[in-house]
Design an enzyme around this catalytic site. Structure first.
Site, PDB file in Angstrom:
ATOM      1  N   LYS A   1       0.857  -1.189   0.000  1.00 42.52           N
ATOM      2  CA  LYS A   1       0.000   0.000   0.000  1.00 42.52           C
ATOM      3  C   LYS A   1       0.894   1.240   0.000  1.00 42.52           C
ATOM      4  CE  LYS A   1      -4.559   0.825   1.878  1.00 42.52           C
ATOM      5  NZ  LYS A   1      -5.719   0.333   2.583  1.00 42.52           N
TER       6      LYS A   1
ATOM      7  N   GLU B   1     -20.858  -6.207   7.731  1.00 45.64           N
ATOM      8  CA  GLU B   1     -21.908  -5.456   8.423  1.00 45.64           C
ATOM      9  C   GLU B   1     -23.038  -6.361   8.879  1.00 45.64           C
ATOM     10  OE1 GLU B   1     -20.416  -4.519   5.587  1.00 45.64           O
ATOM     11  OE2 GLU B   1     -19.549  -2.556   6.053  1.00 45.64           O
TER      12      GLU B   1
ATOM     13  N   ARG C   1     -26.138  -2.305   4.152  1.00 41.18           N
ATOM     14  CA  ARG C   1     -25.750  -3.707   3.932  1.00 41.18           C
ATOM     15  C   ARG C   1     -26.435  -4.657   4.909  1.00 41.18           C
ATOM     16  NH1 ARG C   1     -20.907  -5.404   1.216  1.00 41.18           N
ATOM     17  NH2 ARG C   1     -21.507  -4.539  -0.782  1.00 41.18           N
TER      18      ARG C   1
HETATM   19  C1  TPP Z   1     -19.641  -2.498   2.600  1.00 37.04           C
HETATM   20  C2  TPP Z   1     -18.472  -1.604   2.902  1.00 37.04           C
HETATM   21  N1  TPP Z   1     -17.992  -1.542   4.161  1.00 37.04           N
HETATM   22  C3  TPP Z   1     -16.945  -0.758   4.443  1.00 37.04           C
HETATM   23  C4  TPP Z   1     -16.354  -0.015   3.474  1.00 37.04           C
HETATM   24  C5  TPP Z   1     -15.222   0.934   3.796  1.00 37.04           C
HETATM   25  N2  TPP Z   1     -13.984   0.532   3.146  1.00 37.04           N
HETATM   26  C6  TPP Z   1     -13.574   1.066   1.991  1.00 37.04           C
HETATM   27  S1  TPP Z   1     -12.133   0.483   1.456  1.00 37.04           S
HETATM   28  C7  TPP Z   1     -12.004  -0.519   2.787  1.00 37.04           C
HETATM   29  C8  TPP Z   1     -10.806  -1.406   2.937  1.00 37.04           C
HETATM   30  C9  TPP Z   1     -10.690  -2.320   1.797  1.00 37.04           C
HETATM   31  O1  TPP Z   1      -9.504  -3.015   1.927  1.00 37.04           O
HETATM   32  P1  TPP Z   1      -8.902  -3.713   0.652  1.00 37.04           P
HETATM   33  O2  TPP Z   1      -9.993  -4.317  -0.139  1.00 37.04           O
HETATM   34  O3  TPP Z   1      -7.829  -4.600   1.106  1.00 37.04           O
HETATM   35  O4  TPP Z   1      -8.355  -2.508  -0.199  1.00 37.04           O
HETATM   36  P2  TPP Z   1      -7.005  -1.664  -0.010  1.00 37.04           P
HETATM   37  O5  TPP Z   1      -7.451  -0.312   0.406  1.00 37.04           O
HETATM   38  O6  TPP Z   1      -6.158  -2.337   0.996  1.00 37.04           O
HETATM   39  O7  TPP Z   1      -6.374  -1.653  -1.355  1.00 37.04           O
HETATM   40  C10 TPP Z   1     -13.090  -0.378   3.639  1.00 37.04           C
HETATM   41  C11 TPP Z   1     -13.282  -1.070   4.911  1.00 37.04           C
HETATM   42  C12 TPP Z   1     -16.900  -0.102   2.180  1.00 37.04           C
HETATM   43  N3  TPP Z   1     -16.416   0.622   1.179  1.00 37.04           N
HETATM   44  N4  TPP Z   1     -17.932  -0.906   1.936  1.00 37.04           N
HETATM   45 MG    MG Z   2      -5.820  -4.388   1.226  1.00 40.80          MG
END
Ligand code: TPP
Ligand code: MG
Ligand code: DXP
Length: 601
Positions: A268, A353, A381
């Site tokens: 990241k 969720e 959700r």
């Molecule tokens: C249903 C839902 N819950 C929470 C989120 C908030 N959220 C956005 S990105 C993220 C983390 C995602 O992690 P990852 O898929 O590993 O992506 P990275 O940012 O590490 O590339 C979260 C929790 C969301 N977008 N949708």
């Molecule tokens: Mg990630």
């Protein structure tokens, strides 16, 4: 941009240019920074190997889609990203044909790919949906619902698992541990390759039974066994910053004509050293100084989230049965502080969720007082869980709804505008809202005494501060903040109270102001009394008009046969609200006090 004819060296240069453009623009506009920097090589390789004109490119959450935007005709316009009337921070088909779907909530990508693959097959179109999904997003149930079908129907879908060992915060749960174990175990992959070369390929022709047996036993040492057992091929882990390795692997994945997961390890924040690695604060950023990495805007007033977290700490210190969850938003909801102070009573359950709500329902049944702390938009959700597991059982779960109202630059996927409409008609549910920091404290205190499901909402950022004395909440009781001499009445709910107040100050007349406090149960006794004195009612609330606060008031007036009152709603009218600076968005919606005062006049 057509990159098909570029050689490896040119593609590597392009990656560097893309990174620089992202750093330059996001350091000014803010945005999703470290996720998108980490996905540069993977995205360039996607565009090199697949054809965005015919293969659906599906980005999960799509907060990592900036390189894709830059590669698909939006290089110049990129400077407007997340700005009012500029490019969206997420994929958006209205913005470009290269964006297959709107996304902003996580873990929808594989389902979209399954649907797209079915459609392409029926339409006899040669096309392979390509997904990019992060390790954090692999924790949500929808992913496994989709893989369950995909592994069975075996349509060709290429899933790039972008594993940076981070969600927004540290990733949670056994899936994430499993993925890390794979990353640590590249040795097994090599071993498997060696067995394949040295044993299987040397077996005499016809020895298919033996070959199958060896293949099966090798699965036990295959890194991606969990996916292979679900019927989806697994390749990896590969280095997600090594363009040559990614392109070669994607070519293989494309050729096998089956569902396949390509597991890529990425960092990241890659390319901007200060952000590289597991740094939560670089996930979503405001403007920053590129040289020093220092953020430019310092929060001035205490956020509603911080007020909530402090109030909950006080409550949890006083009462041992107070527990709570966040679904992967520990710092966003303020629950990180509670997890630190009460590690046995507050949990991050990952992006889950639905599970968060149902597991807290059971805790409520066991005599605990659970707080589900969640953004308004992500509560959507868990809707069935609210009805089926909480409301039917009448369990005292508190939904602490953060980011209620317009959230600003994230835009339509993240606005917290529907919660009142979708919660208000659920039997057993109590809905109330604080108007400022002091009443948020009172709301948390009150929620502890309620033996029913309830939801409290508060905005992103800080409440406007008001001078009215904070009185305790009493079930179903509104509060008259100010009597007036005109026949107009301003009714505010939550942050709407301060908008009502500011509008009143700008108006020449002396107008009464009521803080509704409860939209359910509504204070019909007080409102009916007020209907005798005031004829023109104006409703201020950061919520969708349909099913919202004015709706609740109109229903009450209708049930009581009151027709002399005119109700005007200053809520959001049947619209998905776009992204941009909150004030600009409100101005466009004509909801600023200086605009409202003219409407009232
Ligand atoms: C249903 C839902 N819950 C929470 C989120 C908030 N959220 C956005 S990105 C993220 C983390 C995602 O992690 P990852 O898929 O590993 O992506 P990275 O940012 O590490 O590339 C979260 C929790 C969301 N977008 N949708
Ligand atoms: Mg990630
Ligand atoms: C992509 C996503 O869903 C989150 O990163 C979200 O943008 C966070 O919003 P806040 O900045 O309001 O915490």
């Amino acid at each position: 941009m057509n990159i098909k004819n570029k050689n490896l060296g040119e593609l590597e240069e392009l990656c560097a240019d893309i990174r620089q453009r992202i750093i330059d623009v996001v350091s000014i506009n803010g945005g999703h920074f470290s996720s998108t920097l980490g996905a540069v090589e993977l995205t360039v390789a996607m565009h090199k190997v697949f054809d965005v004109q015919k293969d659906p490119f599906i980005f999960d959450v799509s907060h990592q889609c900036y390189p894709h935007k830059l590669l698909t005709g939006r290089w110049e316009e990129f400077s407007t990203i997340r700005q009012f009337e500029g490019l969206s921070g997420f994929t958006k088909p209205k913005e470009s044909d290269a964006d297959y779907f709107v996304a902003g909530h996580s873990s929808t990508s594989i389902s979209l790919a399954v649907g797209a693959a079915k459609a392409k097959k029926l339409k006899k179109e040669a096309s392979i949906p390509v997904v990019m999904i992060g390790d954090g997003s692999m924790t949500a149930g929808m992913v496994y619902e989709a893989l369950n079908e995909l592994g069975d129907i075996k349509l060709p879908v290429v899933i790039i698992l972008n594993d940076n060992e981070m969600s927004i915060a540290k990733p949670i749960g056994s899936i994430s541990k499993y993925l890390s174990k794979i990353l640590a175990g590249r040795f097994y992959q090599k071993l498997r390759e060696r067995i394949d070369k040295s044993i299987i390929q040397k077996l005499p022709e016809g020895a298919t039974y033996l070959a199958k047996k060896i293949e099966e036993s090798m699965k036990l040492i295959t890194p991606g066994i969990i996916f292979e057992e679900m019927g989806v091929d697994y390749i990896g882990p590969i280095d997600g910053h090594n363009l040559e390795e990614i392109i070669e692997t994607l070519e293989i994945a494309k050729s096998i004509n089956k569902p396949v997961i390509v597991h890529a390890k990425t960092v990241k924040g890659k390319g901007y050293e200060i952000a590289e690695g597991q740094h939560e604060q670089w996930h979503g950023v405001g403007p920053f100084n590129v040289e020093t990495g220092e953020f430019k805007k310092k929060a001035s007033a205490k956020s509603a989230t911080a007020v909530f977290a402090d109030a909950l700490i006080e409550l949890a210190t006083k009462y041992e049965n107070v527990v709570g969850v966040t679904a992967a938003m520990p710092s966003g909801t303020g629950i990180d502080k509670l997890m630190e102070k009460f590690p046995d009573r507050f949990w991050d359950v990952a992006i889950a969720e639905q599970h968060a709500i149902t597991s807290m329902a059971a805790m409520a049944k066991e005599g605990f007082k659970p707080f589900v702390t969640i953004y308004s938009t992500f509560l959507q959700r868990g809707y069935d869980q609210i009805i089926h597991d909480v409301c039917i059982m009448g369990l005292p779960v508190v939904f602490a709804i953060d980011r209620a109202g317009i959230v600003g630059n994230d835009g339509e996927t993240h606005q917290g505008v529907f919660d009142i409409s979708y919660l208000r008609f659920l039997p057993n549910m109590v809905l109330f809202a604080p108007r400022d920091n002091e009443t948020l404290n009172k709301a948390i205190e009150f929620s502890y005494t309620l033996n029913k499901p309830c939801a409290i909402r508060y905005p992103r950022g800080a409440f406007a501060q008001l001078d009215f004395e904070p009185s305790p909440f009493e079930l179903g009781k509104a509060e008259v903040l100010k009597e007036g001499t005109s026949n107009k009445l301003f009714i505010g709910y939550g942050a709407g109270v301060s908008r009502a107040y500011k509008t009143e100050v700008l108006h020449k007349e002396d107008i009464a102001i009521v803080d509704l406090r409860f939209v359910k149960p509504i204070d019909s006794e007080l409102l009916l009394k007020l209907s005798e004195k005031y004829d023109d009612w104006y409703i201020f609330s950061d919520s969708q008009k349909q099913g919202g606060v004015a709706s609740a008031i109109l229903e009450m007036l209708n049930e009581n046969n009151i027709s002399k009152v005119n109700v005007t709603s200053f809520e959001y009218n049947d619209i998905f609200i776009q992204h941009g600076d909150t004030k600009k968005v409100e101005e466009k919606l004509e909801l600023l006090p200086e605009q409202l005062v003219n409407k009232v006049k």
